[in-house]
Design a protein around this motif. Sequence first.
Motif, short mmCIF file in Angstrom:
data_model
loop_
_atom_site.label_atom_id
_atom_site.label_comp_id
_atom_site.label_asym_id
_atom_site.label_seq_id
_atom_site.Cartn_x
_atom_site.Cartn_y
_atom_site.Cartn_z
N TYR A 26 -27.35 54.22 17.25
CA TYR A 26 -28.16 55.08 18.11
C TYR A 26 -28.35 54.43 19.48
CZ TYR A 26 -29.30 57.68 13.88
OH TYR A 26 -29.22 58.42 12.72
N ASN A 98 -24.13 57.83 17.85
CA ASN A 98 -24.58 59.18 17.54
C ASN A 98 -24.76 59.94 18.86
OD1 ASN A 98 -26.68 61.38 16.94
ND2 ASN A 98 -26.23 60.60 14.90
N LYS A 99 -24.33 61.19 18.90
CA LYS A 99 -24.34 61.95 20.15
C LYS A 99 -25.73 62.41 20.56
CE LYS A 99 -19.94 61.50 20.42
NZ LYS A 99 -19.39 60.47 21.33
N LYS A 100 -26.70 62.34 19.66
CA LYS A 100 -28.07 62.70 20.01
C LYS A 100 -28.80 61.42 20.40
CE LYS A 100 -30.37 65.91 17.95
NZ LYS A 100 -31.12 66.72 16.94
N HIS A 102 -31.92 58.96 22.15
CA HIS A 102 -33.35 58.82 22.39
C HIS A 102 -33.57 58.58 23.88
CE1 HIS A 102 -34.28 58.46 18.12
NE2 HIS A 102 -33.41 57.47 17.99
N HIS A 123 -27.66 66.09 24.24
CA HIS A 123 -28.58 66.33 23.13
C HIS A 123 -29.57 65.17 23.00
CE1 HIS A 123 -25.96 69.63 22.13
NE2 HIS A 123 -24.93 68.81 22.09
N VAL A 124 -30.84 65.50 23.14
CA VAL A 124 -31.92 64.52 23.07
C VAL A 124 -32.58 64.58 21.71
CG1 VAL A 124 -34.15 63.81 24.03
CG2 VAL A 124 -32.32 64.59 25.56
N ARG A 125 -32.64 63.45 21.04
CA ARG A 125 -33.23 63.38 19.71
C ARG A 125 -34.76 63.28 19.80
NH1 ARG A 125 -31.26 62.31 14.85
NH2 ARG A 125 -29.23 61.87 15.75
N SER A 126 -35.27 62.39 20.65
CA SER A 126 -36.71 62.22 20.78
C SER A 126 -37.02 61.58 22.13
CB SER A 126 -37.26 61.34 19.65
OG SER A 126 -36.77 60.01 19.77
N LYS A 186 -39.23 69.52 20.00
CA LYS A 186 -38.76 68.23 20.50
C LYS A 186 -39.83 67.16 20.26
CE LYS A 186 -35.44 68.14 21.99
NZ LYS A 186 -34.15 67.99 21.29
N GLU A 245 -34.81 59.70 13.31
CA GLU A 245 -33.46 59.55 12.78
C GLU A 245 -33.44 59.94 11.30
OE1 GLU A 245 -33.00 55.85 15.85
OE2 GLU A 245 -32.93 55.44 13.70
N ASN A 248 -33.29 63.65 10.73
CA ASN A 248 -31.94 64.19 10.88
C ASN A 248 -31.13 64.00 9.60
OD1 ASN A 248 -29.76 65.23 12.73
ND2 ASN A 248 -28.83 63.29 12.11
#
Length: 256
Positions: A26, A98-100, A102, A123-126, A186, A245, A248
């Motif tokens: 990540y 990973n493409k998402k 933080h 793509h934003v995870r958090s 989000k 994570e 997901n």
Amino acid sequence: MSVSKRNTTIEGEECLIHLPARPNGYAILILGDRNHFVKESSSLWLQHPSRNDFIDGLLHAGYTVFYCDLGIAHWGNDQAFRLVERLVNYVLRNEILNKKIHLFAEGMGTLLAIRLIHHPFIHVRSLVLFNPCLDLLAHMDEEKKNRFFYKRFVKEITEAYGIDEGSIEEVCQKRKQEMDTLPATKPIRVFQVIYQAPYSPDNQIRPFLNSRKEKEQTLIATYFLPGKTIDQFIDPIIAFYKNNEKKNIRMLKTED
């Protein structure tokens, strides 16, 4: 702690990528406030002891960390946004990640973070916010209370966006609209100093918290007194990232 760091130049601005000894797959993009510089193989994050410890903590947890020199006072402008967009694409293209991603945003870096969340292909995870400037329009109104500060604000905004003074409110309204339309799902975590805050909590984070509460959107905020350093929050920040994570992973298992 960093096994290696790579520096690259994008649109004439220097960028740094910190690579951990044991990658967890990540990445964390840091979006800085004013004067968050990068110069060759060094940066504010490496020269400031507590910030250096913060970076080391993220690397120890396995995160790839990257950021760039955004200029003295970018205020979330198009040039800084384009630079960050290209940096994200560069890192994801050249590292196994990973493409998402933080985000960690401080001060006016929050304005860029909000724009990235709206990006159709990034793509934003958090998102973790540290003493954020969320509402540029509210900040403008706050600066108007002091003639000196407002004069500086006008100069910085007009230079950052290449506009005249008459167009400032329009730009601020646009940034505010982006904040008001953030996706409800989000994940966001906030760390906010009280008193001596660089951006007024009363005009920035409190209205945002109230708005999320009215919409029944969960948002955890930690308030702290001046004197605390950024590295002292490394454990809850990493826990927040890891929790999102895991979410997901659970979603993927459910889909299977």
